[in-house]
Design a protein around this motif. Sequence first.
Motif, PDB file in Angstrom:
ATOM      1  N   PRO A  46     -12.164  -3.215   5.541  1.00  0.00           N
ATOM      2  CA  PRO A  46     -12.617  -2.213   4.567  1.00  0.00           C
ATOM      3  C   PRO A  46     -11.582  -1.104   4.288  1.00  0.00           C
ATOM      4  CG  PRO A  46     -13.519  -1.719   6.716  1.00  0.00           C
ATOM      5  CD  PRO A  46     -12.737  -3.012   6.865  1.00  0.00           C
ATOM      6  N   ILE A  47     -10.463  -1.138   4.987  1.00  0.00           N
ATOM      7  CA  ILE A  47      -9.480  -0.054   4.896  1.00  0.00           C
ATOM      8  C   ILE A  47      -8.485  -0.320   3.775  1.00  0.00           C
ATOM      9  CG2 ILE A  47      -7.656   1.195   6.124  1.00  0.00           C
ATOM     10  CD1 ILE A  47      -9.158   0.387   8.733  1.00  0.00           C
ATOM     11  N   LYS A  48      -8.339   0.642   2.897  1.00  0.00           N
ATOM     12  CA  LYS A  48      -7.367   0.552   1.813  1.00  0.00           C
ATOM     13  C   LYS A  48      -6.000   0.965   2.356  1.00  0.00           C
ATOM     14  CE  LYS A  48     -10.975   1.773  -1.382  1.00  0.00           C
ATOM     15  NZ  LYS A  48     -11.647   2.884  -2.008  1.00  0.00           N
ATOM     16  N   VAL A  49      -5.062   0.028   2.359  1.00  0.00           N
ATOM     17  CA  VAL A  49      -3.730   0.296   2.904  1.00  0.00           C
ATOM     18  C   VAL A  49      -2.826   0.873   1.825  1.00  0.00           C
ATOM     19  CG1 VAL A  49      -1.734  -0.682   4.104  1.00  0.00           C
ATOM     20  CG2 VAL A  49      -4.024  -1.568   4.581  1.00  0.00           C
ATOM     21  N   TYR A  50      -2.778   0.218   0.658  1.00  0.00           N
ATOM     22  CA  TYR A  50      -1.986   0.726  -0.458  1.00  0.00           C
ATOM     23  C   TYR A  50      -2.497   0.179  -1.781  1.00  0.00           C
ATOM     24  CZ  TYR A  50       0.623  -3.726   0.113  1.00  0.00           C
ATOM     25  OH  TYR A  50       0.979  -5.045   0.242  1.00  0.00           O
ATOM     26  N   ALA A  51      -2.203   0.927  -2.831  1.00  0.00           N
ATOM     27  CA  ALA A  51      -2.455   0.457  -4.194  1.00  0.00           C
ATOM     28  C   ALA A  51      -1.151  -0.155  -4.681  1.00  0.00           C
ATOM     29  CB  ALA A  51      -2.878   1.614  -5.083  1.00  0.00           C
ATOM     30  N   VAL A  52      -1.257  -1.213  -5.479  1.00  0.00           N
ATOM     31  CA  VAL A  52      -0.062  -1.888  -5.983  1.00  0.00           C
ATOM     32  C   VAL A  52      -0.157  -2.040  -7.492  1.00  0.00           C
ATOM     33  CG1 VAL A  52      -1.031  -4.189  -5.509  1.00  0.00           C
ATOM     34  CG2 VAL A  52       1.431  -3.917  -5.725  1.00  0.00           C
ATOM     35  N   MET A  63       1.176   4.198  -0.938  1.00  0.00           N
ATOM     36  CA  MET A  63       0.493   4.116   0.347  1.00  0.00           C
ATOM     37  C   MET A  63      -0.761   4.996   0.390  1.00  0.00           C
ATOM     38  SD  MET A  63       2.338   1.860   1.769  1.00  0.00           S
ATOM     39  CE  MET A  63       1.460   1.846   3.330  1.00  0.00           C
ATOM     40  N   ALA A  64      -1.873   4.393   0.782  1.00  0.00           N
ATOM     41  CA  ALA A  64      -3.134   5.116   0.930  1.00  0.00           C
ATOM     42  C   ALA A  64      -3.297   5.640   2.354  1.00  0.00           C
ATOM     43  CB  ALA A  64      -4.304   4.210   0.567  1.00  0.00           C
ATOM     44  N   MET A  65      -2.421   5.168   3.242  1.00  0.00           N
ATOM     45  CA  MET A  65      -2.475   5.601   4.646  1.00  0.00           C
ATOM     46  C   MET A  65      -1.100   5.420   5.281  1.00  0.00           C
ATOM     47  SD  MET A  65      -4.443   2.319   6.346  1.00  0.00           S
ATOM     48  CE  MET A  65      -4.017   2.710   8.025  1.00  0.00           C
ATOM     49  N   GLY A  66      -0.879   6.065   6.380  1.00  0.00           N
ATOM     50  CA  GLY A  66       0.366   5.878   7.114  1.00  0.00           C
ATOM     51  C   GLY A  66       0.343   4.567   7.894  1.00  0.00           C
ATOM     52  N   VAL A  67       1.491   3.904   7.928  1.00  0.00           N
ATOM     53  CA  VAL A  67       1.634   2.655   8.666  1.00  0.00           C
ATOM     54  C   VAL A  67       2.979   2.718   9.384  1.00  0.00           C
ATOM     55  CG1 VAL A  67       1.779   0.130   8.514  1.00  0.00           C
ATOM     56  CG2 VAL A  67       0.293   1.387   6.940  1.00  0.00           C
ATOM     57  N   GLY A  68       3.015   2.318  10.631  1.00  0.00           N
ATOM     58  CA  GLY A  68       4.256   2.330  11.397  1.00  0.00           C
ATOM     59  C   GLY A  68       5.309   1.419  10.783  1.00  0.00           C
ATOM     60  N   SER A  69       6.552   1.728  11.036  1.00  0.00           N
ATOM     61  CA  SER A  69       7.675   0.984  10.470  1.00  0.00           C
ATOM     62  C   SER A  69       7.622  -0.499  10.825  1.00  0.00           C
ATOM     63  CB  SER A  69       8.992   1.598  10.967  1.00  0.00           C
ATOM     64  OG  SER A  69      10.085   0.909  10.437  1.00  0.00           O
ATOM     65  N   THR A 127       5.524   4.461   7.060  1.00  0.00           N
ATOM     66  CA  THR A 127       5.103   4.987   5.769  1.00  0.00           C
ATOM     67  C   THR A 127       4.120   6.118   5.993  1.00  0.00           C
ATOM     68  OG1 THR A 127       3.218   3.494   5.542  1.00  0.00           O
ATOM     69  CG2 THR A 127       5.338   2.707   4.686  1.00  0.00           C
ATOM     70  N   ALA A 128       4.080   7.009   5.048  1.00  0.00           N
ATOM     71  CA  ALA A 128       3.132   8.116   5.079  1.00  0.00           C
ATOM     72  C   ALA A 128       2.212   7.993   3.869  1.00  0.00           C
ATOM     73  CB  ALA A 128       3.881   9.449   5.030  1.00  0.00           C
ATOM     74  N   ARG A 129       1.052   8.605   3.956  1.00  0.00           N
ATOM     75  CA  ARG A 129       0.151   8.620   2.803  1.00  0.00           C
ATOM     76  C   ARG A 129       0.915   9.183   1.596  1.00  0.00           C
ATOM     77  NH1 ARG A 129      -4.513   8.284   0.547  1.00  0.00           N
ATOM     78  NH2 ARG A 129      -5.464   9.945  -0.656  1.00  0.00           N
ATOM     79  N   ASN A 130       0.720   8.590   0.439  1.00  0.00           N
ATOM     80  CA  ASN A 130       1.347   8.977  -0.834  1.00  0.00           C
ATOM     81  C   ASN A 130       2.801   8.526  -0.959  1.00  0.00           C
ATOM     82  OD1 ASN A 130      -1.021  10.243  -1.810  1.00  0.00           O
ATOM     83  ND2 ASN A 130      -0.505  12.078  -0.649  1.00  0.00           N
ATOM     84  N   MET A 131       3.358   7.870   0.037  1.00  0.00           N
ATOM     85  CA  MET A 131       4.724   7.358  -0.085  1.00  0.00           C
ATOM     86  C   MET A 131       4.733   6.245  -1.132  1.00  0.00           C
ATOM     87  SD  MET A 131       7.205   5.763   2.864  1.00  0.00           S
ATOM     88  CE  MET A 131       7.841   7.297   3.514  1.00  0.00           C
ATOM     89  N   CYS A 132       5.825   6.166  -1.876  1.00  0.00           N
ATOM     90  CA  CYS A 132       5.955   5.178  -2.941  1.00  0.00           C
ATOM     91  C   CYS A 132       7.115   4.232  -2.636  1.00  0.00           C
ATOM     92  CB  CYS A 132       6.184   5.892  -4.268  1.00  0.00           C
ATOM     93  SG  CYS A 132       6.305   4.786  -5.670  1.00  0.00           S
ATOM     94  N   LEU A 133       6.818   2.933  -2.641  1.00  0.00           N
ATOM     95  CA  LEU A 133       7.832   1.905  -2.426  1.00  0.00           C
ATOM     96  C   LEU A 133       7.936   1.060  -3.693  1.00  0.00           C
ATOM     97  CD1 LEU A 133       6.166   2.331   0.426  1.00  0.00           C
ATOM     98  CD2 LEU A 133       7.638   0.520   1.157  1.00  0.00           C
TER      99      LEU A 133
END
Length: 186
Positions: free
Chosen positions: A69-75, A91-97, A134-140
């Motif tokens: 149910p967790i939103k990781v990122y919008a694409v 990124m909708a949430m932080g994720v480790g490298s 990654t941090a929340r709101n980071m853009c890749l």
Amino acid sequence: RGKGMLKDRDAGQRCRVPHAGGIMMRLVCLAATLPAVCAIVERSTGFDFPSSSPKLGKLRSLGVRKKGPIKVYAVGMYEDVFKSKGFMLQMAMGVGSQKMTNALVDAVKPRLAADHASLDKFSDLLLRGLPSGTARNMCLLFGTAGGKLTLVVDGKNIGSVASKPLAEAFVGIYCDGNAVCKLTPI
């Protein structure tokens, strides 16, 4: 020039325009000459995606990568004039490298037949571009033009891996029959 007077440069004549209207007229003309830039909102995350990107092309579809149910990122999937696809991940949430790198590498691996050297280079590129994760709101941004996979993180060009099979495999993450999320055309 007098107050409220504008000179018609083409005709060399002056025309009388009320002062406030003259300012409004100038603003309308200025707005008409600026490139149209609008954003489209991915509704479930609230992230804005530009309708076009100089690096990726025109926005064609949107989706959300979820783990349970967790939103990781919008694409957002973009397409340039040569039909090369590019992807903007917000990124909708932080994720480790290591976790983010492993997730993308694991998604590419079954789509990549034999070019494992490029997969290792892709992994190194991600680790270099995301040293703190990654941090929340980071853009890749991931571009696939020119037979290479390019990575840009928060506007900073990280690098690319020259491999057409890798670029095609990356596109498959979001576009093939086993895509990691559903993209909805806009």
